[in-house]
Motif scaffolding. Structure first.
Motif, PDB file in Angstrom:
ATOM      1  N   SER A 107       0.667  -1.235  -0.338  1.00  0.00           N
ATOM      2  CA  SER A 107      -0.395   0.059   0.340  1.00  0.00           C
ATOM      3  C   SER A 107       0.999   0.985   0.112  1.00  0.00           C
ATOM      4  CB  SER A 107      -1.115  -0.238   1.249  1.00  0.00           C
ATOM      5  OG  SER A 107      -1.883  -1.673   1.069  1.00  0.00           O
ATOM      6  N   GLY A 108       0.091   2.335  -0.418  1.00  0.00           N
ATOM      7  CA  GLY A 108       1.369   3.561  -0.065  1.00  0.00           C
ATOM      8  C   GLY A 108       2.503   4.001  -0.937  1.00  0.00           C
ATOM      9  N   HIS A 109       3.315   4.093  -0.424  1.00  0.00           N
ATOM     10  CA  HIS A 109       4.476   4.393  -0.795  1.00  0.00           C
ATOM     11  C   HIS A 109       5.172   3.460  -2.214  1.00  0.00           C
ATOM     12  CE1 HIS A 109       8.746   5.676  -1.925  1.00  0.00           C
ATOM     13  NE2 HIS A 109       9.057   4.690  -1.504  1.00  0.00           N
ATOM     14  N   ARG A 225      -0.895   2.309   8.245  1.00  0.00           N
ATOM     15  CA  ARG A 225      -1.822   3.200   8.353  1.00  0.00           C
ATOM     16  C   ARG A 225      -2.491   1.595   8.702  1.00  0.00           C
ATOM     17  NH1 ARG A 225      -0.751   4.713   3.303  1.00  0.00           N
ATOM     18  NH2 ARG A 225       1.717   4.115   3.388  1.00  0.00           N
ATOM     19  N   SER A 246      -5.936   5.954   7.900  1.00  0.00           N
ATOM     20  CA  SER A 246      -4.191   7.015   8.314  1.00  0.00           C
ATOM     21  C   SER A 246      -4.302   7.997   7.652  1.00  0.00           C
ATOM     22  CB  SER A 246      -3.320   6.386   7.088  1.00  0.00           C
ATOM     23  OG  SER A 246      -3.954   6.209   6.314  1.00  0.00           O
ATOM     24  N   GLU A 248      -3.399   8.474   5.086  1.00  0.00           N
ATOM     25  CA  GLU A 248      -3.115   8.285   3.529  1.00  0.00           C
ATOM     26  C   GLU A 248      -5.000   9.917   3.140  1.00  0.00           C
ATOM     27  OE1 GLU A 248      -2.388   7.521  -0.054  1.00  0.00           O
ATOM     28  OE2 GLU A 248      -1.342   7.334   1.839  1.00  0.00           O
ATOM     29  N   ARG A 251      -2.737  12.371   2.189  1.00  0.00           N
ATOM     30  CA  ARG A 251      -2.042  12.714   0.661  1.00  0.00           C
ATOM     31  C   ARG A 251      -3.451  12.573  -0.371  1.00  0.00           C
ATOM     32  NH1 ARG A 251       0.121   8.227   4.122  1.00  0.00           N
ATOM     33  NH2 ARG A 251       1.900   8.639   5.378  1.00  0.00           N
ATOM     34  N   GLN A 252      -4.108  11.503  -0.184  1.00  0.00           N
ATOM     35  CA  GLN A 252      -5.359  11.173  -1.262  1.00  0.00           C
ATOM     36  C   GLN A 252      -5.926  12.776  -2.001  1.00  0.00           C
ATOM     37  OE1 GLN A 252      -5.290   9.175  -3.794  1.00  0.00           O
ATOM     38  NE2 GLN A 252      -3.873   8.076  -1.934  1.00  0.00           N
TER      39      GLN A 252
END
Length: 317
Positions: A107-109, A225, A246, A248, A251-252
């Motif tokens: 996930s993520g990065h 997360r 999280s 995230e 970020r999104q």
């Protein structure tokens, strides 16, 4: 918003140094005492946002305090006391210059790198044929070098850490062992709350007597997360986004507004209404992660409250 704390400049008795990180301010006092203030600053893509988030510092500090208490039987930590909702006090340590990132899911990065065609992250192979948010066969450790405020943390392999002498092999073996033990315990705590601990990062330091201890934060929404466990498999099968707890979501939102911390990009405007929704999400994170009702601290004069509580603690300790 005025009811946030985004900067401090205290002068505590015996103060020797002040370090300002992305979201925490660390005061070093005499007798090896460290006072860490969790501010309401919000960092994403290694950039500090222009506005603070109400209660964010309290939330991060109180989650980290609880999680350190829940893991101290496995891994020693630096913490001694929390005299204020935004403050942790403990033993000053010499921090290792790496963050120990551990990922149970892609996930993520990791997912962004995978989509770009990479199959090796920090020297660790990622299997072919994975979908975003699939579980790795077993958790992988993908370290990052610690950046100064405003700079990007950088992925680094175990081999490069040892080759460059950033951490000795003996210490690094200890860091890996502690990282896996903490992630296992964190995963068990999350599962008991109907959550999945997807990935997280840990930071470690050495005490004056050479002991490796956990420092900074642990299992907070800024460093970790989480997914909701209910419906995880169904969403994966459908290729639907996971419901997650999280940072995230911030970020999104930034990505949708054309910001990923890259050169030439400008942080999008955050309205008070949007800031309020971020604060509410952080409170939701707190209550889900800890299983406890969030009790809002008094925000009428945060600076004075913190100073009074820390001074009272130092005078009595």
């Amino acid at each position: 918003m005025s009811n946030t704390i985004t900067d401090t400049n205290f002068n505590f008795p015996g103060q020797k140094d002040l370090y300002k990180g992305k979201v925490r301010e660390v005061y070093t006092l005499e007798n090896n005492v460290l006072v860490m203030v969790a501010t309401d600053r919000l960092s994403a893509f290694d950039v500090v946002m222009p506005k603070g988030i109400p209660y964010k510092g309290q939330i991060l500090n109180q989650i980290a305090t609880k999680m350190m208490s829940d893991t101290e039987d496995l891994v020693p930590n630096w913490l001694t006391a929390t005299p204020d909702p935004n403050v942790a006090i403990g033993e000053a340590c010499d921090p290792f210059k790496v963050e120990m990132v551990i990922r149970g899911y892609m996930s993520g990065h990791a997912a962004r790198e995978y989509k770009a065609g990479k199959r090796v992250l920090c020297g660790v192979a990622m299997p072919d044929g994975m979908k975003e948010n699939d579980a790795f066969p077993e958790p992988i450790i993908t370290p990052a070098t610690k950046a100064e405020m405003g700079d990007h943390d950088e992925d680094i392999s175990r081999e490069d850490i040892l080759k460059r002498g950033i951490v000795s092999e003996e210490d690094y073996v200890q860091l890996e062992d502690y990282t896996r033990k903490l992630f296992q315990r964190g995963s068990e705590i999350a599962a008991s709350r109907g959550l999945i601990l997807v990935d997280t990062k840990y930071e470690f330091g050495k005490t004056k007597d050479g002991k490796v201890v956990l420092i900074d934060e642990i299992h907070t929404p800024d460093s970790s997360r989480y997914f909701y466990a209910e419906g995880y498999e169904e969403r994966q099968q459908k290729g639907a986004p996971q419901k997650q707890l999280s940072k995230e979501f911030v970020r999104q939102w930034l990505i949708q507004n054309n910001f990923q911390g890259l050169e030439g990009q400008t942080v999008p405007f955050m309205s008070d209404a949007y800031i309020e929704t971020v604060s509410e999400r952080y409170i939701e994170l707190y209550e889900n992660i800890t299983g406890e009702k969030f009790v809002k601290a008094d925000l009428s004069d945060i600076q004075s409250r913190i100073e009074t509580n820390v001074l009272n603690y130092l005078a009595s300790s």
